[in-house]
Design an enzyme around this catalytic site. Structure first.
Site: not given
Ligand code: GLU
Length: 466
Positions: A240-244
């Site tokens: 997800s976006k929180r990983h990059g």
């Protein structure tokens, strides 16, 4: 048999990096077998599909050089055909109209919930005659799914997967408003497009049983199926976006090269010995479904950066120059002019050795664009001591006597350092600071050659006068 595969994204948002890997695997499979790679835009969800998201799909495929072999098929243009196939199934006795009302279905669902069982339509209209249809109910069309036995799929990645038919209910093929369900539309389209291999993410594996039943009901040959393990985040969870970055265009915006992204995505979930860096030609030569890993792959951003650095070093300097100038101009919101552009072009072979992304390259090219007075880092400013000023003004004369090529400038610096009993670094570092405003840059002789005599003198005089 001509191999034909398709990439079938739904244009409902950004294009996820996992979808792009699916596109890449389909593309390589087609090329490897001398077959065709097709694109189908699955835009049947009219509330969520947008023209912007469709454009993103086209842009990404173009950027990654995964151009389909034929114009795209838009699923929403094929409703008439989807209905025609469902009617043919009714005529053949493998589908039926179901007049269950919303209320009846809600009651069935509530009953299943109360019994803590999964909801399954009770097939009450399976054998009823349409003459019993209640007034005012628009029917759906359902598959007369097999009741006994098993549906078995021989997946090229997962191996043999099976489900007991008793676990699957009579799925809806055509909704009461006449639109097809996703499960039905995909089968009809894949059949009509003569798709031989369906290669997609393994989140679709459970759909495959139901789709296999539709093929069987129509007496159509099923394509081969290959379900690719999903890409997980570095922590093993859903990517997800929180990983990059997860949206493909974001990787471009962050300065990744398309060939690097493809190279990395291929290796993420497919292997051929230890080879990490593979050209597109090698990828096509070597790609096979046997090499697809069985387990979920983990996105490793550090590895992607390493792979990108390799491709940045290997890229044609002229191409990088163009990309860097575009990026700088977009940041500045202005054209940079031919002089700065020429300097960047001249320095590119040196710059690309030390940058991992186009963003880093642009950053490290900025000193070639800046005008006097240059912005100085704190460390660079500290280099401009009295002694450094004296050295620089003395060297300027020596430099002026050369032809301003890198080897001649280097020799002049070496001679000055030797004559004044100083280490080369001692005289070169302040020069770097004065000419670039920074303490890191490509070799300073090459920098001077790229800036040219007039600009070098301009920058050094500005520093001396400061
Ligand atoms: N449209 C589906 C998706 O975007 C893919 C369907 C398929 O590949 O069969 O997930």
């Amino acid at each position: 048999m001509t191999i034909r595969v398709r990439f079938a994204p739904s244009p409902t948002g950004m294009l996820h990096i996992g979808s792009v890997r699916t596109a890449l695997f389909n593309f390589l499979f087609a090329r490897h077998h001398g077959g065709e790679f097709l694109l189908r835009i699955e835009d049947t969800d009219t509330t969520r599909s947008t023209p912007e998201a469709t454009q993103v799909i086209f842009d990404v495929l173009e950027w990654l050089d995964l151009t389909p072999d034929q114009p795209p098929v838009f699923q929403s243009t094929r409703y008439v055909r989807h209905r025609e196939v469902a009617e043919a199934m009714i005529a053949a006795g493998t589908a039926y109209r179901c007049y269950c009302s919303r209320e009846e279905l809600a009651a069935m669902r509530a009953e299943a919930d109360a019994a803590k069982k999964p909801f399954r339509y009770d097939s009450s209209w399976r054998d009823r005659d349409a003459s019993e249809a209640p007034p005012g109910v628009d029917p759906v069309i359902r598959l007369k799914a097999p009741r006994s036995g098993e549906t078995i799929v021989h997946d090229k990645v997962k191996g043999e997967v099976r489900v007991r038919n008793a676990e699957l209910d009579d799925m809806i093929l055509i909704r009461s408003d006449g639109t097809p369900t996703y499960l039905h539309a995909v089968v009809v389209d894949d059949h009509d497009m003569a798709i031989t291999h369906v290669i997609r993410g393994d989140d679709h594996l459970t759909n495959t049983f139901r789709q296999a039943q539709i093929y069987d009901a129509m007496g159509w040959t099923r394509p081969a199926f290959a379900h690719l393990p999903l890409i997980h985040g570095p922590d093993g969870g859903k990517l997800s976006k929180r990983h990059g970055a997860v949206s493909t265009m974001q990787f471009r915006d962050e300065g990744y090269l398309p060939e690097a992204l493809c190279n990395y995505l291929l290796r993420l979930g497919w292997g051929h010995g230890d080879s990490e860096i593979l050209s597109r030609d090698d990828q096509i030569k070597l790609f096979d479904l046997e090499g697809v890993g069985r387990g979920a792959a983990k996105m490793d951003y550090a590895k992607l950066l390493q792979v990108n650095a390799v491709w940045v070093r290997a890229a044609e300097p002229d191409r990088l120059t163009k990309l860097v100038i575009e990026r700088i101009e977009a940041t500045l919101g202005a054209k940079i002019g031919t002089v700065a552009a020429g300097r960047i072009a001249q320095m590119m072979p040196r710059l690309q050795e030390r940058s991992r992304t186009i963003a880093e390259l642009a950053e490290s090219s900025m000193f070639l664009v800046h005008e006097v007075p240059l912005p100085f880092t704190e460390k660079a400013a500290a280099m401009i001591t009295e002694e450094a000023r004296d050295d620089m003004s003395a060297m300027l004369l020596d430099f002026a006597r050369t032809d301003y090529t890198a080897p001649a400038l280097h020799a002049a610096m070496v001679a000055y350092a030797a004559a004044s009993g100083k280490k080369l670094g001692k005289v070169a570092e302040p020069l770097r600071a004065a000419l670039t405003g920074s303490t890191t840059s490509p070799p300073i002789d090459a920098v001077m050659a790229a800036l040219g005599r007039i600009e070098v003198e301009h920058r050094i005089f500005a520093t001396l006068a400061d």
